[in-house]
Design a protein around this motif. Structure first.
Motif, PDB file in Angstrom:
ATOM      1  N   TYR A  99       0.848  -1.187   0.000  1.00 54.69           N
ATOM      2  CA  TYR A  99       0.000   0.000   0.000  1.00 54.69           C
ATOM      3  C   TYR A  99       0.885   1.238   0.000  1.00 54.69           C
ATOM      4  N   VAL A 100       0.497   2.214  -0.801  1.00 52.84           N
ATOM      5  CA  VAL A 100       1.271   3.441  -0.959  1.00 52.84           C
ATOM      6  C   VAL A 100       0.378   4.612  -0.566  1.00 52.84           C
ATOM      7  N   GLU A 101       0.814   5.357   0.439  1.00 60.01           N
ATOM      8  CA  GLU A 101       0.040   6.511   0.907  1.00 60.01           C
ATOM      9  C   GLU A 101       0.293   7.714  -0.023  1.00 60.01           C
ATOM     10  N   ILE A 102      -0.612   7.877  -0.960  1.00 63.67           N
ATOM     11  CA  ILE A 102      -0.573   9.012  -1.879  1.00 63.67           C
ATOM     12  C   ILE A 102      -1.852   9.799  -1.644  1.00 63.67           C
ATOM     13  N   GLU A 103      -1.716  11.110  -1.502  1.00 58.84           N
ATOM     14  CA  GLU A 103      -2.903  11.920  -1.272  1.00 58.84           C
ATOM     15  C   GLU A 103      -3.726  12.061  -2.553  1.00 58.84           C
ATOM     16  N   LYS A 104      -5.008  12.310  -2.371  1.00 62.66           N
ATOM     17  CA  LYS A 104      -5.907  12.535  -3.493  1.00 62.66           C
ATOM     18  C   LYS A 104      -5.411  13.760  -4.255  1.00 62.66           C
ATOM     19  N   GLY A 105      -5.416  13.669  -5.582  1.00 58.48           N
ATOM     20  CA  GLY A 105      -5.022  14.826  -6.371  1.00 58.48           C
ATOM     21  C   GLY A 105      -4.642  14.480  -7.791  1.00 58.48           C
ATOM     22  N   ARG A 106      -4.245  15.507  -8.508  1.00 58.23           N
ATOM     23  CA  ARG A 106      -3.792  15.374  -9.894  1.00 58.23           C
ATOM     24  C   ARG A 106      -2.302  15.694  -9.915  1.00 58.23           C
ATOM     25  N   PHE A 107      -1.548  14.833 -10.588  1.00 57.37           N
ATOM     26  CA  PHE A 107      -0.093  14.948 -10.597  1.00 57.37           C
ATOM     27  C   PHE A 107       0.437  14.933 -12.029  1.00 57.37           C
ATOM     28  N   THR A 108       1.566  15.580 -12.229  1.00 58.53           N
ATOM     29  CA  THR A 108       2.355  15.403 -13.434  1.00 58.53           C
ATOM     30  C   THR A 108       3.361  14.302 -13.110  1.00 58.53           C
ATOM     31  N   VAL A 109       3.451  13.318 -13.979  1.00 62.86           N
ATOM     32  CA  VAL A 109       4.353  12.192 -13.761  1.00 62.86           C
ATOM     33  C   VAL A 109       5.632  12.437 -14.553  1.00 62.86           C
ATOM     34  N   ARG A 110       6.764  12.353 -13.871  1.00 62.77           N
ATOM     35  CA  ARG A 110       8.069  12.502 -14.522  1.00 62.77           C
ATOM     36  C   ARG A 110       8.929  11.314 -14.132  1.00 62.77           C
ATOM     37  N   ALA A 111       9.767  10.880 -15.057  1.00 65.84           N
ATOM     38  CA  ALA A 111      10.577   9.683 -14.791  1.00 65.84           C
ATOM     39  C   ALA A 111      11.968   9.824 -15.374  1.00 65.84           C
ATOM     40  N   ILE A 112      12.863   8.990 -14.861  1.00 60.60           N
ATOM     41  CA  ILE A 112      14.230   8.918 -15.375  1.00 60.60           C
ATOM     42  C   ILE A 112      14.804   7.547 -15.040  1.00 60.60           C
ATOM     43  N   HIS A 113      15.620   7.023 -15.929  1.00 61.43           N
ATOM     44  CA  HIS A 113      16.454   5.844 -15.671  1.00 61.43           C
ATOM     45  C   HIS A 113      17.879   6.302 -15.925  1.00 61.43           C
ATOM     46  N   THR A 114      18.761   6.051 -14.977  1.00 61.85           N
ATOM     47  CA  THR A 114      20.151   6.460 -15.136  1.00 61.85           C
ATOM     48  C   THR A 114      21.084   5.294 -14.856  1.00 61.85           C
ATOM     49  N   LYS A 115      22.270   5.433 -15.354  1.00 65.01           N
ATOM     50  CA  LYS A 115      23.335   4.465 -15.088  1.00 65.01           C
ATOM     51  C   LYS A 115      24.459   5.209 -14.398  1.00 65.01           C
ATOM     52  N   GLY A 116      24.352   5.316 -13.062  1.00 64.98           N
ATOM     53  CA  GLY A 116      25.374   5.987 -12.280  1.00 64.98           C
ATOM     54  C   GLY A 116      26.577   5.082 -12.081  1.00 64.98           C
ATOM     55  N   GLU A 117      27.598   5.622 -11.420  1.00 68.71           N
ATOM     56  CA  GLU A 117      28.815   4.849 -11.183  1.00 68.71           C
ATOM     57  C   GLU A 117      28.567   3.651 -10.277  1.00 68.71           C
ATOM     58  N   ALA A 118      27.775   3.847  -9.210  1.00 68.75           N
ATOM     59  CA  ALA A 118      27.565   2.773  -8.245  1.00 68.75           C
ATOM     60  C   ALA A 118      26.202   2.103  -8.371  1.00 68.75           C
ATOM     61  N   ALA A 119      25.270   2.752  -9.085  1.00 66.88           N
ATOM     62  CA  ALA A 119      23.921   2.185  -9.164  1.00 66.88           C
ATOM     63  C   ALA A 119      23.194   2.677 -10.409  1.00 66.88           C
ATOM     64  N   TRP A 120      22.387   1.797 -10.974  1.00 64.07           N
ATOM     65  CA  TRP A 120      21.470   2.149 -12.051  1.00 64.07           C
ATOM     66  C   TRP A 120      20.108   2.301 -11.401  1.00 64.07           C
ATOM     67  N   VAL A 121      19.522   3.465 -11.550  1.00 62.66           N
ATOM     68  CA  VAL A 121      18.323   3.821 -10.810  1.00 62.66           C
ATOM     69  C   VAL A 121      17.204   4.217 -11.756  1.00 62.66           C
ATOM     70  N   GLY A 122      15.990   3.809 -11.412  1.00 65.95           N
ATOM     71  CA  GLY A 122      14.794   4.313 -12.065  1.00 65.95           C
ATOM     72  C   GLY A 122      14.001   5.090 -11.036  1.00 65.95           C
ATOM     73  N   LEU A 123      13.536   6.256 -11.406  1.00 63.34           N
ATOM     74  CA  LEU A 123      12.696   7.061 -10.530  1.00 63.34           C
ATOM     75  C   LEU A 123      11.461   7.500 -11.299  1.00 63.34           C
ATOM     76  N   VAL A 124      10.314   7.429 -10.645  1.00 62.12           N
ATOM     77  CA  VAL A 124       9.071   7.954 -11.192  1.00 62.12           C
ATOM     78  C   VAL A 124       8.533   8.896 -10.131  1.00 62.12           C
ATOM     79  N   ARG A 125       8.487  10.188 -10.473  1.00 59.11           N
ATOM     80  CA  ARG A 125       8.140  11.219  -9.512  1.00 59.11           C
ATOM     81  C   ARG A 125       6.770  11.804  -9.793  1.00 59.11           C
ATOM     82  N   LEU A 126       6.019  12.077  -8.728  1.00 60.15           N
ATOM     83  CA  LEU A 126       4.698  12.670  -8.832  1.00 60.15           C
ATOM     84  C   LEU A 126       4.783  14.137  -8.392  1.00 60.15           C
TER      85      LEU A 126
END
Length: 131
Positions: A99-126
């Motif tokens: 379960y993810v506690e997200i408040e009611k609302g309208r969001f713009t969704v932005r994302a990125i996948h990167t290949k850093g030196e120590a970690a490859w990360v995916g982020l999806v931001r609201l």
């Protein structure tokens, strides 16, 4: 789905889909962001790379469109039908969900996948949209 994130209709609502590839995912409520473990030797490396990206004002986020939610959500594998959540498999066990506690609302969704030196990360931001 080839995008990093997007929405799909679910009845009269829309579900947020984290695309590209399967990955262990958690929600960072302080950033309104889903963190996806693409490749890392440790959780520390993964979280450090995520914090670096979230703090950097020039992180090149990809716009993935709007998403509207009526409140808390369920993080689940997209191969599981929503009606199957909480139902025991014939061989035992239940589908994984969080379960993810997200408040009611309208969001713009932005994302990125990167290949850093120590970690490859995916982020999806609201990002909350102005009312």
């Amino acid at each position: 789905m080839n995008a990093l994130a997007g929405t799909l209709p679910i009845g009269t609502a829309a579900g947020l889909v984290l695309g590209d590839e399967p990955a262990t995912t958690c929600y960072l409520p302080e950033h309104r962001a889903f963190l996806r473990w693409l490749a890392a030797d440790s959780e520390d490396d993964l979280f450090a790379e995520a914090e670096r990206l979230l703090a950097d004002p020039v992180t090149p986020w990809e716009d993935c469109g709007p998403w509207e939610t009526d409140g808390p959500a369920v993080l689940m594998d997209s191969v599981t039908a929503g009606a199957e959540l909480g139902v025991e498999y014939p061989a035992g066990g239940k589908p994984e969900q969080a379960y993810v506690e997200i408040e009611k609302g309208r969001f713009t969704v932005r994302a990125i996948h990167t290949k850093g030196e120590a970690a490859w990360v995916g982020l999806v931001r609201l990002i909350p949209e102005a009312a």
